[in-house]
Scaffold this active site. Structure first.
Site, mmCIF file in Angstrom:
data_model
loop_
_atom_site.group_PDB
_atom_site.id
_atom_site.type_symbol
_atom_site.label_atom_id
_atom_site.label_comp_id
_atom_site.label_asym_id
_atom_site.label_seq_id
_atom_site.Cartn_x
_atom_site.Cartn_y
_atom_site.Cartn_z
ATOM 1 N N HIS A 184 0.823 -1.201 0.000
ATOM 2 C CA HIS A 184 0.000 0.000 0.000
ATOM 3 C C HIS A 184 0.862 1.257 0.000
ATOM 4 O O HIS A 184 2.082 1.210 0.146
ATOM 5 C CB HIS A 184 -0.991 0.009 1.179
ATOM 6 N N CYS A 243 5.375 5.594 4.871
ATOM 7 C CA CYS A 243 4.179 4.989 4.268
ATOM 8 C C CYS A 243 3.688 5.776 3.056
ATOM 9 O O CYS A 243 2.787 5.335 2.351
ATOM 10 C CB CYS A 243 3.071 4.839 5.297
ATOM 11 N N HIS A 273 4.953 -0.152 -0.413
ATOM 12 C CA HIS A 273 5.698 -1.073 0.453
ATOM 13 C C HIS A 273 4.698 -2.089 0.961
ATOM 14 O O HIS A 273 3.488 -1.863 0.944
ATOM 15 C CB HIS A 273 6.367 -0.319 1.609
ATOM 16 N N HIS A 292 3.121 -5.141 3.714
ATOM 17 C CA HIS A 292 2.947 -5.550 5.107
ATOM 18 C C HIS A 292 2.480 -7.000 5.138
ATOM 19 O O HIS A 292 1.776 -7.451 4.231
ATOM 20 C CB HIS A 292 1.888 -4.703 5.812
ATOM 21 N N ASP A 312 -5.007 -10.649 -0.773
ATOM 22 C CA ASP A 312 -3.672 -11.235 -0.637
ATOM 23 C C ASP A 312 -2.847 -11.009 -1.909
ATOM 24 O O ASP A 312 -3.332 -11.216 -3.018
ATOM 25 C CB ASP A 312 -3.800 -12.742 -0.355
ATOM 26 N N HIS A 313 -1.601 -10.579 -1.702
ATOM 27 C CA HIS A 313 -0.680 -10.299 -2.802
ATOM 28 C C HIS A 313 -1.214 -9.252 -3.776
ATOM 29 O O HIS A 313 -0.963 -9.311 -4.975
ATOM 30 C CB HIS A 313 -0.276 -11.584 -3.537
ATOM 31 N N GLU A 350 -1.049 -4.612 11.541
ATOM 32 C CA GLU A 350 -0.248 -4.166 10.399
ATOM 33 C C GLU A 350 1.218 -4.536 10.643
ATOM 34 O O GLU A 350 1.949 -4.892 9.724
ATOM 35 C CB GLU A 350 -0.394 -2.657 10.194
#
Ligand code: NI
Length: 138
Positions: A17, A36, A42, A44, A82-83, A127
């Site tokens: 994100h 961020c 980047h 998480h 996811d991903h 997170e």
């Protein structure tokens, strides 16, 4: 005394994100969101804990079948996020900053429709190991 019991299911997803408010200039975004705000995104490793509360069913003894809960979370949340790059790959965060707070609210709204109304629902999202949020906040 009521027999209400809370049951929990833990799931995991990875996502990228970037936190950014398009209404602000670069300097302000950088100041508020720090790392961020990195334009290259980047990732998480999100840990998701779903809490369902209710009275155990008289016939099964379950508040909710955990296999069913796991399937609901997999199909509706994990497969969706996811991903993924949350900003670019999902409709939910096209115009919503993908903070842990907003991600938890989005996940709650998705799951609320899939879980029996008589059961209470709460979403906890980690997170990082040290930063996590609860929605609803109770
Ligand atoms: Ni971040």
């Amino acid at each position: 005394m009521s027999n209400r019991v809370a049951v929990y299911r833990k799931e995991h997803f990875n996502a990228a994100h970037r936190l950014n408010n398009p209404a602000w200039d670069e300097t302000t975004n950088q100041k508020v969101f720090g790392k961020c705000n990195n334009p290259h995104f980047h990732g998480h490793n999100y840990e998701l804990v779903i809490k369902v509360t209710g009275e155990p069913d008289a016939a099964t003894g379950y508040v909710m079948d955990m296999k069913l809960l796991s399937d609901i979370v997999q199909e509706n949340v994990i497969e969706r996020f996811d991903h993924k790059n949350l900003n670019d790959d999902t409709v939910e965060f096209k115009n919503l900053n993908p903070t842990a707070e907003n991600i938890a609210i989005v996940i709650y709204k998705i799951l609320r429709e899939k879980i029996e109304p008589k059961l209470d629902l709460q979403v906890r999202l980690y997170e990082t190991e040290r930063n996590f949020v609860d929605y609803p906040a109770i």
